[in-house]
Design a protein around this motif. Structure first.
Motif, PDB file in Angstrom:
ATOM      1  N   ILE A 142      87.174  35.854  41.416  1.00  0.00           N
ATOM      2  CA  ILE A 142      87.577  36.572  42.638  1.00  0.00           C
ATOM      3  C   ILE A 142      86.564  36.316  43.753  1.00  0.00           C
ATOM      4  CG2 ILE A 142      87.823  38.875  43.649  1.00  0.00           C
ATOM      5  CD1 ILE A 142      89.106  39.721  40.951  1.00  0.00           C
ATOM      6  N   ALA A 143      85.276  36.350  43.403  1.00  0.00           N
ATOM      7  CA  ALA A 143      84.241  36.086  44.410  1.00  0.00           C
ATOM      8  C   ALA A 143      84.372  34.667  44.958  1.00  0.00           C
ATOM      9  CB  ALA A 143      82.851  36.312  43.806  1.00  0.00           C
ATOM     10  N   ALA A 144      84.673  33.703  44.082  1.00  0.00           N
ATOM     11  CA  ALA A 144      84.843  32.314  44.524  1.00  0.00           C
ATOM     12  C   ALA A 144      86.061  32.190  45.433  1.00  0.00           C
ATOM     13  CB  ALA A 144      84.973  31.382  43.316  1.00  0.00           C
ATOM     14  N   VAL A 145      87.153  32.866  45.071  1.00  0.00           N
ATOM     15  CA  VAL A 145      88.367  32.825  45.902  1.00  0.00           C
ATOM     16  C   VAL A 145      88.101  33.473  47.256  1.00  0.00           C
ATOM     17  CG1 VAL A 145      90.713  33.752  46.098  1.00  0.00           C
ATOM     18  CG2 VAL A 145      89.991  32.663  43.983  1.00  0.00           C
ATOM     19  N   GLU A 146      87.384  34.593  47.255  1.00  0.00           N
ATOM     20  CA  GLU A 146      87.048  35.249  48.519  1.00  0.00           C
ATOM     21  C   GLU A 146      86.164  34.354  49.383  1.00  0.00           C
ATOM     22  OE1 GLU A 146      85.354  38.998  47.346  1.00  0.00           O
ATOM     23  OE2 GLU A 146      87.314  39.975  47.245  1.00  0.00           O
ATOM     24  N   MET A 200      87.125  33.015  53.053  1.00  0.00           N
ATOM     25  CA  MET A 200      86.292  33.168  54.246  1.00  0.00           C
ATOM     26  C   MET A 200      86.023  31.811  54.895  1.00  0.00           C
ATOM     27  SD  MET A 200      86.027  36.316  54.692  1.00  0.00           S
ATOM     28  CE  MET A 200      84.842  36.335  56.002  1.00  0.00           C
ATOM     29  N   ALA A 201      85.782  30.794  54.061  1.00  0.00           N
ATOM     30  CA  ALA A 201      85.554  29.449  54.603  1.00  0.00           C
ATOM     31  C   ALA A 201      86.803  28.952  55.328  1.00  0.00           C
ATOM     32  CB  ALA A 201      85.157  28.491  53.484  1.00  0.00           C
ATOM     33  N   LEU A 202      87.968  29.191  54.747  1.00  0.00           N
ATOM     34  CA  LEU A 202      89.220  28.768  55.394  1.00  0.00           C
ATOM     35  C   LEU A 202      89.464  29.548  56.680  1.00  0.00           C
ATOM     36  CD1 LEU A 202      91.635  28.237  52.376  1.00  0.00           C
ATOM     37  CD2 LEU A 202      90.792  26.511  53.962  1.00  0.00           C
ATOM     38  N   THR A 240      87.162  30.791  58.632  1.00  0.00           N
ATOM     39  CA  THR A 240      86.212  30.243  59.603  1.00  0.00           C
ATOM     40  C   THR A 240      86.725  28.916  60.147  1.00  0.00           C
ATOM     41  OG1 THR A 240      84.393  31.308  58.444  1.00  0.00           O
ATOM     42  CG2 THR A 240      83.822  29.504  59.924  1.00  0.00           C
ATOM     43  N   TRP A 241      87.209  28.061  59.246  1.00  0.00           N
ATOM     44  CA  TRP A 241      87.755  26.767  59.668  1.00  0.00           C
ATOM     45  C   TRP A 241      88.963  26.970  60.578  1.00  0.00           C
ATOM     46  CZ3 TRP A 241      92.531  24.493  59.152  1.00  0.00           C
ATOM     47  CH2 TRP A 241      92.594  23.156  59.515  1.00  0.00           C
ATOM     48  N   ARG A 242      89.851  27.923  60.212  1.00  0.00           N
ATOM     49  CA  ARG A 242      91.044  28.189  61.019  1.00  0.00           C
ATOM     50  C   ARG A 242      90.650  28.666  62.412  1.00  0.00           C
ATOM     51  NH1 ARG A 242      93.996  32.308  62.619  1.00  0.00           N
ATOM     52  NH2 ARG A 242      92.777  33.825  61.485  1.00  0.00           N
ATOM     53  N   SER A 243      89.658  29.545  62.479  1.00  0.00           N
ATOM     54  CA  SER A 243      89.205  30.041  63.783  1.00  0.00           C
ATOM     55  C   SER A 243      88.644  28.904  64.633  1.00  0.00           C
ATOM     56  CB  SER A 243      88.133  31.121  63.593  1.00  0.00           C
ATOM     57  OG  SER A 243      88.675  32.232  62.948  1.00  0.00           O
ATOM     58  N   ARG A 244      87.817  28.047  64.016  1.00  0.00           N
ATOM     59  CA  ARG A 244      87.276  26.898  64.750  1.00  0.00           C
ATOM     60  C   ARG A 244      88.393  25.969  65.201  1.00  0.00           C
ATOM     61  NH1 ARG A 244      83.419  25.955  60.622  1.00  0.00           N
ATOM     62  NH2 ARG A 244      84.579  24.079  60.169  1.00  0.00           N
ATOM     63  N   PHE A 245      89.359  25.728  64.321  1.00  0.00           N
ATOM     64  CA  PHE A 245      90.481  24.844  64.645  1.00  0.00           C
ATOM     65  C   PHE A 245      91.288  25.410  65.812  1.00  0.00           C
ATOM     66  CE2 PHE A 245      94.938  23.580  64.070  1.00  0.00           C
ATOM     67  CZ  PHE A 245      94.795  22.214  64.168  1.00  0.00           C
ATOM     68  N   GLU A 246      91.577  26.719  65.766  1.00  0.00           N
ATOM     69  CA  GLU A 246      92.333  27.325  66.861  1.00  0.00           C
ATOM     70  C   GLU A 246      91.563  27.243  68.172  1.00  0.00           C
ATOM     71  OE1 GLU A 246      93.188  31.256  65.455  1.00  0.00           O
ATOM     72  OE2 GLU A 246      94.997  30.611  64.392  1.00  0.00           O
ATOM     73  N   MET A 247      90.232  27.410  68.098  1.00  0.00           N
ATOM     74  CA  MET A 247      89.425  27.302  69.299  1.00  0.00           C
ATOM     75  C   MET A 247      89.450  25.869  69.825  1.00  0.00           C
ATOM     76  SD  MET A 247      85.512  28.669  70.028  1.00  0.00           S
ATOM     77  CE  MET A 247      85.194  28.606  68.308  1.00  0.00           C
ATOM     78  N   GLN A 248      89.388  24.881  68.929  1.00  0.00           N
ATOM     79  CA  GLN A 248      89.445  23.481  69.354  1.00  0.00           C
ATOM     80  C   GLN A 248      90.802  23.156  69.955  1.00  0.00           C
ATOM     81  OE1 GLN A 248      88.426  21.410  65.763  1.00  0.00           O
ATOM     82  NE2 GLN A 248      86.236  21.441  66.186  1.00  0.00           N
ATOM     83  N   VAL A 249      91.863  23.704  69.362  1.00  0.00           N
ATOM     84  CA  VAL A 249      93.204  23.471  69.907  1.00  0.00           C
ATOM     85  C   VAL A 249      93.310  24.073  71.298  1.00  0.00           C
ATOM     86  CG1 VAL A 249      95.631  24.123  69.647  1.00  0.00           C
ATOM     87  CG2 VAL A 249      94.387  23.229  67.696  1.00  0.00           C
ATOM     88  N   ALA A 250      92.802  25.309  71.457  1.00  0.00           N
ATOM     89  CA  ALA A 250      92.852  25.950  72.774  1.00  0.00           C
ATOM     90  C   ALA A 250      92.042  25.150  73.792  1.00  0.00           C
ATOM     91  CB  ALA A 250      92.324  27.383  72.676  1.00  0.00           C
ATOM     92  N   THR A 251      90.880  24.661  73.386  1.00  0.00           N
ATOM     93  CA  THR A 251      90.050  23.854  74.284  1.00  0.00           C
ATOM     94  C   THR A 251      90.775  22.559  74.653  1.00  0.00           C
ATOM     95  OG1 THR A 251      88.040  24.760  73.286  1.00  0.00           O
ATOM     96  CG2 THR A 251      87.806  22.712  74.521  1.00  0.00           C
ATOM     97  N   ALA A 252      91.382  21.918  73.659  1.00  0.00           N
ATOM     98  CA  ALA A 252      92.120  20.674  73.929  1.00  0.00           C
ATOM     99  C   ALA A 252      93.305  20.939  74.855  1.00  0.00           C
ATOM    100  CB  ALA A 252      92.597  20.050  72.617  1.00  0.00           C
ATOM    101  N   GLN A 253      93.991  22.060  74.639  1.00  0.00           N
ATOM    102  CA  GLN A 253      95.116  22.395  75.512  1.00  0.00           C
ATOM    103  C   GLN A 253      94.637  22.652  76.936  1.00  0.00           C
ATOM    104  OE1 GLN A 253      96.792  25.711  73.379  1.00  0.00           O
ATOM    105  NE2 GLN A 253      98.293  24.444  72.332  1.00  0.00           N
TER     106      GLN A 253
END
Length: 117
Positions: free
Chosen positions: A34-38, A42-44, A46-59
């Motif tokens: 469970i700790a590994a899945v959590e 969290m890593a995903l 964080t990645w999703r947030s960075r990706f959305e920020m990059q998409v917004a910046t690119a847009q």
């Protein structure tokens, strides 16, 4: 008989302790999973947030570049229209000069013709 019952109960208690130990091991393993899945979650996130920020910046960059392109095309269109106007104006000036020269030459020719006659 009482000794056999006590021995049987002791064996049963030992089996239960062994099973409880196995269950505790399985629970600890499940908690680690469970700790590994959590952690992966969290890593995903964080990645999703960075990706959305990059998409917004690119847009935003795309919209900015599109606006810049539209502005430059508008300026180019205005320059082209001005150039065409200057060409048209230049053509008008040329026609006026040609007309004046024709009038002057015609006047001189008329004057010469009248003087010769």
């Amino acid at each position: 008989m009482a000794d056999d019952a006590i021995a049987l109960l002791r064996d049963a208690m030992a089996d239960l302790r062994s099973e409880v130990g196995l269950l505790q091991t399985e629970v600890a393993s499940a908690r680690r999973d469970i700790a590994a899945v959590e952690a992966r979650h969290m890593a995903l996130e964080t990645w999703r947030s960075r990706f959305e920020m990059q998409v917004a910046t690119a847009q935003d960059r795309f919209v900015g570049k599109s606006d810049e392109l539209v502005k430059e095309l508008s300026r180019f269109h205005a320059d082209l229209a001005q150039f065409r106007g200057e060409q048209s104006g230049g053509h008008r000036v040329t026609m006026i000069v040609v007309g004046l020269l024709s009038a002057v030459i015609g006047s001189i020719a008329t004057h010469l013709m009248h003087s010769v006659s």
